[in-house]
Design a protein around this motif. Structure first.
Motif, mmCIF file in Angstrom:
data_model
loop_
_atom_site.group_PDB
_atom_site.id
_atom_site.type_symbol
_atom_site.label_atom_id
_atom_site.label_comp_id
_atom_site.label_asym_id
_atom_site.label_seq_id
_atom_site.Cartn_x
_atom_site.Cartn_y
_atom_site.Cartn_z
ATOM 1 N N ALA A 72 161.182 8.282 61.875
ATOM 2 C CA ALA A 72 161.027 9.631 61.336
ATOM 3 C C ALA A 72 161.248 10.659 62.441
ATOM 4 C CB ALA A 72 159.633 9.797 60.746
ATOM 5 N N MET A 73 161.730 11.841 62.045
ATOM 6 C CA MET A 73 161.938 12.961 62.968
ATOM 7 C C MET A 73 161.502 14.241 62.278
ATOM 8 S SD MET A 73 165.750 12.394 64.418
ATOM 9 C CE MET A 73 166.175 11.037 65.444
ATOM 10 N N THR A 74 161.270 15.267 63.079
ATOM 11 C CA THR A 74 160.991 16.563 62.475
ATOM 12 C C THR A 74 162.297 17.137 61.928
ATOM 13 O OG1 THR A 74 161.374 17.800 64.512
ATOM 14 C CG2 THR A 74 159.114 17.026 64.117
ATOM 15 N N ALA A 75 162.180 18.056 60.986
ATOM 16 C CA ALA A 75 163.371 18.681 60.402
ATOM 17 C C ALA A 75 164.175 19.407 61.479
ATOM 18 C CB ALA A 75 162.966 19.647 59.290
ATOM 19 N N GLY A 76 163.498 20.041 62.406
ATOM 20 C CA GLY A 76 164.183 20.746 63.488
ATOM 21 C C GLY A 76 165.005 19.810 64.364
ATOM 22 N N HIS A 113 177.028 10.022 58.973
ATOM 23 C CA HIS A 113 175.989 10.526 59.870
ATOM 24 C C HIS A 113 175.031 11.465 59.125
ATOM 25 C CE1 HIS A 113 174.082 12.474 63.306
ATOM 26 N NE2 HIS A 113 174.409 13.612 62.754
ATOM 27 N N LEU A 114 175.597 12.417 58.399
ATOM 28 C CA LEU A 114 174.753 13.353 57.654
ATOM 29 C C LEU A 114 173.930 12.630 56.585
ATOM 30 C CD1 LEU A 114 177.110 16.437 57.239
ATOM 31 C CD2 LEU A 114 175.234 16.134 58.865
ATOM 32 N N TRP A 115 174.550 11.730 55.875
ATOM 33 C CA TRP A 115 173.833 10.967 54.847
ATOM 34 C C TRP A 115 172.681 10.194 55.479
ATOM 35 C CZ3 TRP A 115 173.052 5.707 54.349
ATOM 36 C CH2 TRP A 115 172.427 5.310 53.170
ATOM 37 N N TYR A 116 172.956 9.498 56.572
ATOM 38 C CA TYR A 116 171.936 8.686 57.229
ATOM 39 C C TYR A 116 170.764 9.549 57.691
ATOM 40 C CZ TYR A 116 169.617 5.505 60.417
ATOM 41 O OH TYR A 116 168.681 4.730 61.037
ATOM 42 N N PHE A 117 171.050 10.654 58.377
ATOM 43 C CA PHE A 117 169.983 11.484 58.914
ATOM 44 C C PHE A 117 169.133 12.128 57.833
ATOM 45 C CE2 PHE A 117 169.491 12.682 63.444
ATOM 46 C CZ PHE A 117 170.093 11.554 63.948
ATOM 47 N N PHE A 118 169.757 12.548 56.753
ATOM 48 C CA PHE A 118 168.986 13.283 55.756
ATOM 49 C C PHE A 118 168.511 12.426 54.588
ATOM 50 C CE2 PHE A 118 171.153 16.589 58.139
ATOM 51 C CZ PHE A 118 170.062 17.363 58.471
ATOM 52 N N ARG A 120 168.010 8.613 55.096
ATOM 53 C CA ARG A 120 167.392 7.383 55.572
ATOM 54 C C ARG A 120 166.315 7.610 56.638
ATOM 55 N NH1 ARG A 120 167.610 3.316 52.622
ATOM 56 N NH2 ARG A 120 167.636 1.913 54.365
ATOM 57 N N VAL A 121 166.437 8.662 57.427
ATOM 58 C CA VAL A 121 165.425 8.962 58.442
ATOM 59 C C VAL A 121 164.408 9.903 57.809
ATOM 60 C CG1 VAL A 121 164.992 9.990 60.704
ATOM 61 C CG2 VAL A 121 167.092 8.684 60.330
ATOM 62 N N LYS A 122 163.159 9.465 57.773
ATOM 63 C CA LYS A 122 162.109 10.274 57.152
ATOM 64 C C LYS A 122 161.863 11.541 57.956
ATOM 65 C CE LYS A 122 159.762 6.366 55.115
ATOM 66 N NZ LYS A 122 160.061 5.107 55.767
ATOM 67 N N THR A 123 161.370 12.551 57.259
ATOM 68 C CA THR A 123 161.056 13.827 57.892
ATOM 69 C C THR A 123 159.549 13.947 58.049
ATOM 70 O OG1 THR A 123 162.986 14.840 56.870
ATOM 71 C CG2 THR A 123 161.293 16.331 57.699
ATOM 72 N N VAL A 124 159.123 14.305 59.264
ATOM 73 C CA VAL A 124 157.702 14.546 59.519
ATOM 74 C C VAL A 124 157.533 16.000 59.919
ATOM 75 C CG1 VAL A 124 157.106 12.198 60.187
ATOM 76 C CG2 VAL A 124 157.897 13.774 61.925
ATOM 77 N N LYS A 125 156.363 16.511 59.652
ATOM 78 C CA LYS A 125 156.034 17.860 60.107
ATOM 79 C C LYS A 125 155.816 17.799 61.620
ATOM 80 C CE LYS A 125 154.031 19.194 55.741
ATOM 81 N NZ LYS A 125 152.849 19.598 55.007
ATOM 82 N N PRO A 126 155.970 18.915 62.325
ATOM 83 C CA PRO A 126 155.803 18.893 63.779
ATOM 84 C C PRO A 126 154.475 18.297 64.253
ATOM 85 C CG PRO A 126 156.791 20.944 63.140
ATOM 86 C CD PRO A 126 156.421 20.226 61.854
ATOM 87 N N ASP A 127 153.428 18.348 63.425
ATOM 88 C CA ASP A 127 152.162 17.775 63.828
ATOM 89 C C ASP A 127 152.108 16.264 63.613
ATOM 90 O OD1 ASP A 127 151.949 17.581 61.077
ATOM 91 O OD2 ASP A 127 150.132 18.786 60.920
ATOM 92 N N CYS A 133 157.947 15.728 50.293
ATOM 93 C CA CYS A 133 159.155 16.070 49.569
ATOM 94 C C CYS A 133 160.432 15.606 50.279
ATOM 95 C CB CYS A 133 159.233 17.574 49.326
ATOM 96 S SG CYS A 133 159.352 18.550 50.840
ATOM 97 N N MET A 134 160.356 15.236 51.535
ATOM 98 C CA MET A 134 161.545 14.884 52.280
ATOM 99 C C MET A 134 161.698 13.383 52.491
ATOM 100 S SD MET A 134 163.026 17.715 52.832
ATOM 101 C CE MET A 134 163.936 18.034 54.322
#
Length: 135
Positions: A72-76, A113-118, A120-127, A133-134
């Motif tokens: 997982a990564m942050t949206a930023g 690349h775009l498909w994989y990142f958005f 397959r890689v989960k989104t976490v909040k900065p904390d 939802c992501m």
């Protein structure tokens, strides 16, 4: 075969990637996360001591820990990486004006690349909390 020259090469590559990744924190043209991922790889191959040191740093914790532990990564972070990849691929695409097959391959890699990142890689909040939802 003597592994010491390879080990020295891996250490040098690890520090090179560490330096480039750290510069990438300041300069948006260099992607931090891929360079830090390479740093982890090269340090793991060269020295357990360097590897343990790097994964104990704040740099690792801030930029890679969530990805390594939870994929997982942050949206930023996702947007910065995707933006840099898009910019680099756009430059390559423009330079390939006489190579339609190269452009087609580059386009396929960019879409993947775009498909994989958005997707397959989960989104976490900065904390560090997962965004419902992501996922």
């Amino acid at each position: 075969m003597n592994k010491k020259p390879l080990r020295i090469l891996w250490i040098i590559l690890g520090f090179l990637c560490l330096g480039l990744g750290t510069i990438g924190i300041i300069l948006p043209i260099l992607p931090t996360v891929p360079f830090y991922m390479a740093t982890v790889f090269w340090f793991a191959r060269s020295s357990s001591r360097l590897h343990e040191w790097f994964i104990g740093t704040k740099l690792y914790e801030k930029h890679l820990d969530s990805f390594v532990k939870r994929r997982a990564m942050t949206a930023g972070t996702k947007l910065r990486i995707s933006g840099m990849v898009t910019a680099m691929m756009a430059i390559s695409f423009l330079c390939m004006k006489n190579a339609p097959i190269g452009r087609a391959c580059l386009t396929i890699v960019w879409i993947w690349h775009l498909w994989y990142f958005f997707r397959r890689v989960k989104t976490v909040k900065p904390d560090g909390n997962f965004s419902e939802c992501m996922e």
